[in-house]
Design a protein around this motif. Structure first.
Motif, PDB file in Angstrom:
ATOM      1  N   GLN A  15       0.828  -1.200   0.000  1.00  0.00           N
ATOM      2  CA  GLN A  15       0.000   0.000   0.000  1.00  0.00           C
ATOM      3  C   GLN A  15       0.869   1.260   0.000  1.00  0.00           C
ATOM      4  O   GLN A  15       0.595   2.215  -0.736  1.00  0.00           O
ATOM      5  CB  GLN A  15      -0.926   0.021   1.210  1.00  0.00           C
ATOM      6  CG  GLN A  15      -1.802   1.254   1.265  1.00  0.00           C
ATOM      7  CD  GLN A  15      -2.713   1.266   2.482  1.00  0.00           C
ATOM      8  OE1 GLN A  15      -2.441   0.610   3.482  1.00  0.00           O
ATOM      9  NE2 GLN A  15      -3.782   2.005   2.391  1.00  0.00           N
ATOM     10  N   VAL A  16       1.930   1.268   0.797  1.00  0.00           N
ATOM     11  CA  VAL A  16       2.838   2.414   0.847  1.00  0.00           C
ATOM     12  C   VAL A  16       3.479   2.630  -0.524  1.00  0.00           C
ATOM     13  O   VAL A  16       3.563   3.764  -1.013  1.00  0.00           O
ATOM     14  CB  VAL A  16       3.910   2.222   1.946  1.00  0.00           C
ATOM     15  CG1 VAL A  16       5.004   3.275   1.859  1.00  0.00           C
ATOM     16  CG2 VAL A  16       3.263   2.245   3.322  1.00  0.00           C
ATOM     17  N   LEU A  17       3.897   1.551  -1.172  1.00  0.00           N
ATOM     18  CA  LEU A  17       4.483   1.654  -2.515  1.00  0.00           C
ATOM     19  C   LEU A  17       3.439   2.132  -3.521  1.00  0.00           C
ATOM     20  O   LEU A  17       3.733   2.981  -4.366  1.00  0.00           O
ATOM     21  CB  LEU A  17       5.090   0.314  -2.935  1.00  0.00           C
ATOM     22  CG  LEU A  17       5.764   0.266  -4.303  1.00  0.00           C
ATOM     23  CD1 LEU A  17       6.882   1.305  -4.419  1.00  0.00           C
ATOM     24  CD2 LEU A  17       6.287  -1.143  -4.572  1.00  0.00           C
ATOM     25  N   ALA A  18       2.216   1.615  -3.439  1.00  0.00           N
ATOM     26  CA  ALA A  18       1.146   2.032  -4.357  1.00  0.00           C
ATOM     27  C   ALA A  18       0.877   3.529  -4.234  1.00  0.00           C
ATOM     28  O   ALA A  18       0.666   4.225  -5.237  1.00  0.00           O
ATOM     29  CB  ALA A  18      -0.126   1.237  -4.069  1.00  0.00           C
ATOM     30  N   LYS A  19       0.896   4.042  -3.012  1.00  0.00           N
ATOM     31  CA  LYS A  19       0.675   5.477  -2.799  1.00  0.00           C
ATOM     32  C   LYS A  19       1.787   6.303  -3.444  1.00  0.00           C
ATOM     33  O   LYS A  19       1.526   7.368  -4.010  1.00  0.00           O
ATOM     34  CB  LYS A  19       0.575   5.785  -1.313  1.00  0.00           C
ATOM     35  CG  LYS A  19      -0.737   5.337  -0.702  1.00  0.00           C
ATOM     36  CD  LYS A  19      -0.799   5.650   0.787  1.00  0.00           C
ATOM     37  CE  LYS A  19      -2.125   5.224   1.368  1.00  0.00           C
ATOM     38  NZ  LYS A  19      -2.215   5.493   2.815  1.00  0.00           N
ATOM     39  N   ALA A  20       3.036   5.826  -3.363  1.00  0.00           N
ATOM     40  CA  ALA A  20       4.152   6.533  -4.000  1.00  0.00           C
ATOM     41  C   ALA A  20       3.985   6.539  -5.516  1.00  0.00           C
ATOM     42  O   ALA A  20       4.241   7.557  -6.177  1.00  0.00           O
ATOM     43  CB  ALA A  20       5.483   5.899  -3.603  1.00  0.00           C
ATOM     44  N   ILE A  21       3.556   5.417  -6.080  1.00  0.00           N
ATOM     45  CA  ILE A  21       3.325   5.334  -7.530  1.00  0.00           C
ATOM     46  C   ILE A  21       2.225   6.305  -7.936  1.00  0.00           C
ATOM     47  O   ILE A  21       2.363   7.053  -8.906  1.00  0.00           O
ATOM     48  CB  ILE A  21       2.992   3.883  -7.930  1.00  0.00           C
ATOM     49  CG1 ILE A  21       4.238   3.002  -7.752  1.00  0.00           C
ATOM     50  CG2 ILE A  21       2.466   3.809  -9.360  1.00  0.00           C
ATOM     51  CD1 ILE A  21       3.974   1.511  -7.807  1.00  0.00           C
ATOM     52  N   ALA A  22       1.134   6.316  -7.186  1.00  0.00           N
ATOM     53  CA  ALA A  22       0.029   7.240  -7.475  1.00  0.00           C
ATOM     54  C   ALA A  22       0.483   8.693  -7.360  1.00  0.00           C
ATOM     55  O   ALA A  22       0.104   9.539  -8.172  1.00  0.00           O
ATOM     56  CB  ALA A  22      -1.141   6.959  -6.534  1.00  0.00           C
ATOM     57  N   GLU A  23       1.303   8.968  -6.360  1.00  0.00           N
ATOM     58  CA  GLU A  23       1.832  10.327  -6.190  1.00  0.00           C
ATOM     59  C   GLU A  23       2.678  10.740  -7.394  1.00  0.00           C
ATOM     60  O   GLU A  23       2.538  11.848  -7.906  1.00  0.00           O
ATOM     61  CB  GLU A  23       2.659  10.398  -4.913  1.00  0.00           C
ATOM     62  CG  GLU A  23       3.197  11.773  -4.601  1.00  0.00           C
ATOM     63  CD  GLU A  23       4.036  11.795  -3.325  1.00  0.00           C
ATOM     64  OE1 GLU A  23       4.934  12.657  -3.256  1.00  0.00           O
ATOM     65  OE2 GLU A  23       3.789  10.972  -2.419  1.00  0.00           O
ATOM     66  N   GLY A  24       3.554   9.839  -7.840  1.00  0.00           N
ATOM     67  CA  GLY A  24       4.378  10.142  -9.013  1.00  0.00           C
ATOM     68  C   GLY A  24       3.534  10.389 -10.253  1.00  0.00           C
ATOM     69  O   GLY A  24       3.785  11.331 -11.008  1.00  0.00           O
ATOM     70  N   ALA A  25       2.519   9.566 -10.470  1.00  0.00           N
ATOM     71  CA  ALA A  25       1.634   9.745 -11.628  1.00  0.00           C
ATOM     72  C   ALA A  25       0.862  11.060 -11.516  1.00  0.00           C
ATOM     73  O   ALA A  25       0.650  11.751 -12.520  1.00  0.00           O
ATOM     74  CB  ALA A  25       0.669   8.572 -11.734  1.00  0.00           C
ATOM     75  N   GLY A  26       0.472  11.411 -10.298  1.00  0.00           N
ATOM     76  CA  GLY A  26      -0.290  12.632 -10.078  1.00  0.00           C
ATOM     77  C   GLY A  26       0.515  13.907 -10.273  1.00  0.00           C
ATOM     78  O   GLY A  26      -0.056  14.985 -10.434  1.00  0.00           O
ATOM     79  N   GLU A  27       1.839  13.801 -10.266  1.00  0.00           N
ATOM     80  CA  GLU A  27       2.694  14.969 -10.492  1.00  0.00           C
ATOM     81  C   GLU A  27       2.630  15.436 -11.937  1.00  0.00           C
ATOM     82  O   GLU A  27       2.967  16.576 -12.235  1.00  0.00           O
ATOM     83  CB  GLU A  27       4.148  14.645 -10.128  1.00  0.00           C
ATOM     84  CG  GLU A  27       4.381  14.447  -8.648  1.00  0.00           C
ATOM     85  CD  GLU A  27       5.805  13.985  -8.337  1.00  0.00           C
ATOM     86  OE1 GLU A  27       6.626  13.850  -9.274  1.00  0.00           O
ATOM     87  OE2 GLU A  27       6.075  13.746  -7.157  1.00  0.00           O
ATOM     88  N   TYR A  28       2.227  14.554 -12.831  1.00  0.00           N
ATOM     89  CA  TYR A  28       2.188  14.897 -14.247  1.00  0.00           C
ATOM     90  C   TYR A  28       0.928  15.723 -14.528  1.00  0.00           C
ATOM     91  O   TYR A  28      -0.174  15.324 -14.150  1.00  0.00           O
ATOM     92  CB  TYR A  28       2.196  13.628 -15.100  1.00  0.00           C
ATOM     93  CG  TYR A  28       2.715  13.851 -16.483  1.00  0.00           C
ATOM     94  CD1 TYR A  28       4.086  13.794 -16.755  1.00  0.00           C
ATOM     95  CD2 TYR A  28       1.857  14.129 -17.529  1.00  0.00           C
ATOM     96  CE1 TYR A  28       4.564  14.002 -18.031  1.00  0.00           C
ATOM     97  CE2 TYR A  28       2.329  14.343 -18.802  1.00  0.00           C
ATOM     98  CZ  TYR A  28       3.677  14.283 -19.054  1.00  0.00           C
ATOM     99  OH  TYR A  28       4.155  14.497 -20.320  1.00  0.00           O
ATOM    100  N   PRO A  29       1.067  16.880 -15.186  1.00  0.00           N
ATOM    101  CA  PRO A  29      -0.096  17.740 -15.447  1.00  0.00           C
ATOM    102  C   PRO A  29      -1.188  16.993 -16.213  1.00  0.00           C
ATOM    103  O   PRO A  29      -0.913  16.269 -17.158  1.00  0.00           O
ATOM    104  CB  PRO A  29       0.480  18.872 -16.304  1.00  0.00           C
ATOM    105  CG  PRO A  29       1.950  18.869 -16.015  1.00  0.00           C
ATOM    106  CD  PRO A  29       2.307  17.445 -15.720  1.00  0.00           C
ATOM    107  N   GLY A  30      -2.411  17.178 -15.772  1.00  0.00           N
ATOM    108  CA  GLY A  30      -3.551  16.577 -16.456  1.00  0.00           C
ATOM    109  C   GLY A  30      -3.857  15.148 -16.047  1.00  0.00           C
ATOM    110  O   GLY A  30      -4.722  14.511 -16.637  1.00  0.00           O
ATOM    111  N   SER A  31      -3.170  14.645 -15.027  1.00  0.00           N
ATOM    112  CA  SER A  31      -3.399  13.273 -14.567  1.00  0.00           C
ATOM    113  C   SER A  31      -4.500  13.223 -13.518  1.00  0.00           C
ATOM    114  O   SER A  31      -4.476  13.977 -12.553  1.00  0.00           O
ATOM    115  CB  SER A  31      -2.124  12.697 -13.944  1.00  0.00           C
ATOM    116  OG  SER A  31      -1.106  12.590 -14.885  1.00  0.00           O
ATOM    117  N   ASN A  32      -5.438  12.329 -13.725  1.00  0.00           N
ATOM    118  CA  ASN A  32      -6.436  11.986 -12.710  1.00  0.00           C
ATOM    119  C   ASN A  32      -6.080  10.577 -12.260  1.00  0.00           C
ATOM    120  O   ASN A  32      -6.181   9.633 -13.046  1.00  0.00           O
ATOM    121  CB  ASN A  32      -7.849  12.000 -13.286  1.00  0.00           C
ATOM    122  CG  ASN A  32      -8.223  13.360 -13.824  1.00  0.00           C
ATOM    123  OD1 ASN A  32      -8.069  14.357 -13.145  1.00  0.00           O
ATOM    124  ND2 ASN A  32      -8.690  13.389 -15.054  1.00  0.00           N
TER     125      ASN A  32
END
Length: 179
Positions: A15-32
């Motif tokens: 779960q901690v790793l999944a949150k980091a992945i989601a955070e990285g993806a969310g840094e990209y403009p226009g990502s939901n």
């Protein structure tokens, strides 16, 4: 751009790793970014996603039963070709060094290939990947604690950096593919 991160986690490591992945993806403009535990995830949502990232703890080099059960529900999407050309990536955690990380990553990639997805990993030009990673996705080891009283060995900062890098890469590749 819609990115779906689904994970199975038993003791919180994945779960901690999944949150980091989601955070990285969310840094990209226009990502939901949609972050879901397998118990909350709905395979019907995948048809509306541009990228799908899934992961779990590795169990003897294989997928956890929770995520495997969820993946096994993809049959109707496969029959309709709903996941063809969607970007896909994978991640896992293990409790021991050489605990089957790469085999687990391959087992996670296989259903994506069957569904016609475009697989994204981490290339050698990602600095964290050279020392700590895998080209197939993110696989990390959170060693078993030596005592039942010891605090859990959660993912390290290097592990989380790999997760964020994978999320950013998936978002970047997805944006290029959509263009």
């Amino acid at each position: 751009m819609n990115i779906y991160v689904v994970y199975d986690s038993e003791d919180g490591h994945t779960q901690v790793l999944a949150k980091a992945i989601a955070e990285g993806a969310g840094e990209y403009p226009g990502s939901n970014v949609y972050l879901r535990h397998v118990k909350e995830a709905d395979v019907r949502e995948l048809a509306n996603m541009d990228a799908i990232i899934w992961g779990c703890p590795g169990h003897f080099g294989s997928i956890s039963s929770g995520l495997k059960e969820w993946i096994d529900k993809l049959g109707y999407l496969w029959a309709k070709g709903e996941l063809i050309n969607k970007v896909g990536a994978v991640f896992c955690t293990t409790a021991t060094h050489h605990g089957g990380i790469e085999m687990t990553l391959w087992n996670l990639i296989t259903p994506m290939l069957h569904n016609g997805m475009i697989i994204v990993g981490l290339p050698a030009n990602v600095p964290e990947n050279v020392l700590y990673g895998s080209y197939y996705g993110v696989g990390i080891t959170c060693p078993v604690e030596y005592s039942a009283d010891a605090p859990p060995n959660m993912p390290s900062e290097n592990d989380l950096a790999l997760g964020k890098a994978l999320g950013r890469r998936v978002a970047e590749v997805t944006r290029k593919q959509k263009a």
